[in-house]
Design an enzyme around this catalytic site. Structure first.
Site, short mmCIF file in Angstrom:
data_model
loop_
_atom_site.label_atom_id
_atom_site.label_comp_id
_atom_site.label_asym_id
_atom_site.label_seq_id
_atom_site.Cartn_x
_atom_site.Cartn_y
_atom_site.Cartn_z
CG HIS A 110 -1.97 1.04 1.20
ND1 HIS A 110 -2.42 1.69 2.32
CD2 HIS A 110 -2.67 1.55 0.16
CE1 HIS A 110 -3.35 2.56 1.98
NE2 HIS A 110 -3.52 2.50 0.67
CE LYS A 141 5.35 -4.20 12.17
NZ LYS A 141 6.63 -4.72 11.65
CB ILE A 200 3.35 -13.68 8.09
CG1 ILE A 200 4.12 -13.88 6.78
CG2 ILE A 200 4.27 -13.47 9.28
CD1 ILE A 200 5.01 -15.07 6.78
CE LYS A 258 2.45 -8.79 20.18
NZ LYS A 258 3.64 -9.61 19.90
#
Length: 633
Positions: free
Chosen positions: A317, A370, A408, A412
């Protein structure tokens, strides 16, 4: 100017060598006849001198003796002089015995040969000794930074030469540390070998050392870690030589030293990968990487490029980051077909167009939001990108029959306590729901924190230390798994070769590390003392963070694969219709309301914000036990 200097140097050396060779021949006559040369031989002396000078000079020039930098002379240069003088003497003998027939005693050849070697070789080394004598004392006086070299091998000698002779380095080596008992109490390159690694602390205090240089570029990382652990006991700045792999792979430029990095603290040896297995599914294939401008995505592109794909598609992006990685790849891999695509994975129509036009065979999905605290404040953006963006890419891969798809994921996503974590968990569920009925081999690779990624804690600590502190740690008991970016990416690509299992892969992250310990180690390795010179401040756990991260749930059974650093886990399966029902609900009820979004996410992932500490500790214990079992096997 440089040409004139070279010509002047050549002229001076030629005159000096001519005088030395002529003198050697004349002295040879004097020695042969015990300082009383008969009259019959006096007439041959000038002729012998002229022939010897011409022959020797011709061979000295042929062996490029005048193009050598004698400041760095060693045994190799002396050997070249011996060869040149020897061949020059042989030519001298042949010319006289075959053409001139001058009356020259044969002992003159041998004596003059020895004299030329001693005088010419000696002149070069006297000049070098003079430079050493001039440089070393000045370095000792001006250099306030005294260094201890660990490793008295070739690398250690290289470092001492550089430090002793370079005025640009304010470091002077005082001695070596080496575990080789045969080197103890001897000198290497003029410096004493002071003892083994057990004597590091003692010698640092005794010699007032402020810098320790680890000159063991070929040593296993586990050994480097052991040495670093000893060095932590003294307030010294640590530096090391880059490994041969780092130089060859282009990860670092050729330089004498680099600072010890946190990667050295992990002590893990480089990942071994199955090149044949990886090449099988990447070579001559069209490979697409989403998030190609990010830390993980860009490293994926670098390593994929080494396996000669037919085309590498960089999808991202941010135009600046894509531009940078594209230029890097084009410069390094001139024959690689690279195509950059600026697109947002949230745009379903655009993603569909990209897959339809470029028809990738292999997809690595690395695009994601992330940052945990940022996503806590912006949950809608996390859902749109991590969940619906992933859905767009996954469904396009299925529609256009991509051969392999690797996503990926993150630790978490396990028993999530954050919006970022739960969105990654839902993304995993999307892939698991479609993989059972798709021809595409879908897989998920889950791992923890990576060192050096954008926004990670390590660059923050380094900036804080360079600024004089304080270093901020959220909680003294905060623990994380860490892995280097190249290490993680290599294992991700390797896991892609196991994608026939259509499963969830968990990377062995090694032992978990306390963030507080990591911060304090970095401060020590930078030459400061924690809480005295650099303060460590605790700021409190941020929104969405756990004290302990997990790599798999207690329901996901962990199994070995063909690689000792990759484990497969049995994912909790969910039907495609069920996940689509949840996604429809998420889109219709939650995407416009911050308050409702967590309620819907909790409905999709029941473990979201529930029963964290107990399951978390069980998961950590199981992973450590499994990793230990498989490493023994």
């Amino acid at each position: 100017m440089r040409g004139l200097a070279y010509q002047k140097r050549m002229l001076i050396l030629t005159i000096v060598d001519a005088l030395l060779i002529g003198s050697s021949v004349f002295i040879a006559y004097q020695l042969r006849f015990e300082m009383d040369i008969p009259l019959v031989y006096w007439n041959t002396v000038p002729k012998a001198v002229i022939i010897a000078v011409l022959c020797s000079y011709l061979l000295l020039y042929q062996f490029k003796i005048y193009k050598r930098l004698w400041r760095y002379a060693s045994v190799g240069e002396l050997y070249s002089i011996v060869k040149a003088i020897t061949f020059g003497t042989v030519l001298f003998i042949l010319l006289n015995e075959i053409i001139f027939y001058y009356s020259i005693p044969r002992s003159i050849y041998l004596i003059s040969w020895m004299g030329c070697i001693i005088s010419i070789g000696g002149s070069r080394f006297i000049w070098r000794m003079k430079k050493d004598k001039y440089t070393a004392p000045n370095k000792r006086k001006s250099g306030r930074n005294r260094a201890l070299i660990i490793g008295a091998g070739d690398a250690g000698i290289l470092i001492t030469k550089e430090l002793k002779h370079s005025f640009s380095q304010d470091i002077y080596p005082v001695g070596f540390i080496d575990d080789d008992l045969n080197k103890r109490n001897f000198q290497v390159n003029g410096l004493p070998v002071l003892g083994g690694r057990e004597s590091i602390v003692e010698n640092v205090k005794k010699h007032e050392v402020s810098t320790i240089i680890i000159a063991l570029p070929s040593a296993p990382r586990s050994e480097i870690k052991q040495i670093i652990e000893i060095c932590k006991q003294v307030p010294c700045t640590l530096k090391t030589l880059p490994s041969v792999y780092d130089l060859v792979s282009g990860k670092t430029v050729i330089q004498p030293m680099r600072d010890i990095d946190v990667e050295d603290l992990l002590g893990r040896d480089p990942v071994k990968i199955d090149l044949k297995g990886i090449a099988h599914y990447i070579s001559d294939k069209v490979v697409l990487v989403t998030g190609a401008g990010g830390s993980i995505g860009s490293e994926l592109c670098r390593q994929i490029a080494m396996f000669n794909p037919m085309k590498l598609i960089l999808l991202g992006h941010g135009e600046n980051s894509i531009y940078l990685i594209e230029n890097e790849l084009r410069n390094k891999y001139t024959e690689l077909s690279v195509e950059s695509v600026i697109a947002n994975i949230q745009d379903q129509q655009r993603i569909d167009e990209v897959f339809d036009l470029l028809r990738p065979n292999v997809v690595f999905h690395a695009a994601a939001h992330k940052h945990v605290p940022l996503m806590e404040a912006n949950p809608i953006e996390a859902v749109k990108n991590n969940i619906f963006g992933t859905k767009n890419v996954v469904y396009a891969a299925d529609k256009y029959r991509v051969e392999r798809f690797v996503m990926i994921s993150s630790d978490k996503a396990v028993n999530p306590t954050s919006v970022m974590g739960v969105t990654k968990r839902v993304a995993e569920m999307i892939i698991q729901s479609i993989s059972r009925e798709s021809n595409t081999l879908f897989s998920v690779v889950r791992f923890g924190n990576v060192l050096g990624s954008r926004g990670s804690v390590i660059p923050l600590f380094k900036r804080q230390i360079s600024g004089g502190g304080p270093v901020t740690v959220t909680h003294p008991e905060m623990i994380r798994y860490f892995m280097t970016i190249p290490e993680a990416v290599q294992l991700v690509i390797q896991a892609g070769a196991f994608a026939k299992d259509r499963g969830l892969f968990v990377l062995d992250m090694g032992e978990p590390v306390k963030i507080d310990t990591l911060a304090r180690d970095l401060i020590r390795l930078s030459g400061f003392e924690p809480d005295k010179e650099i303060q460590v401040v605790y700021t409190g756990v941020r929104p969405g963070e756990k004290l302990y991260e997990e790599l798999f749930t207690t329901r996901e059974s962990l199994n070995a694969t063909n690689h000792n650093r990759i484990f497969s886990a049995r994912p909790e399966l969910i039907a495609k219709k069920e996940i689509e029902m949840y996604l429809d609900k998420l889109k219709s009820k939650a995407l416009h309301n911050h308050e409702d979004i967590c309620l819907v996410l909790q409905e999709i992932v029941p473990t979201f914000r529930r029963n964290i500490e107990k399951s978390q500790q069980n998961s950590v214990d199981i992973l450590n036990k499994k990793c230990m079992e498989y490493s023994v096997k």
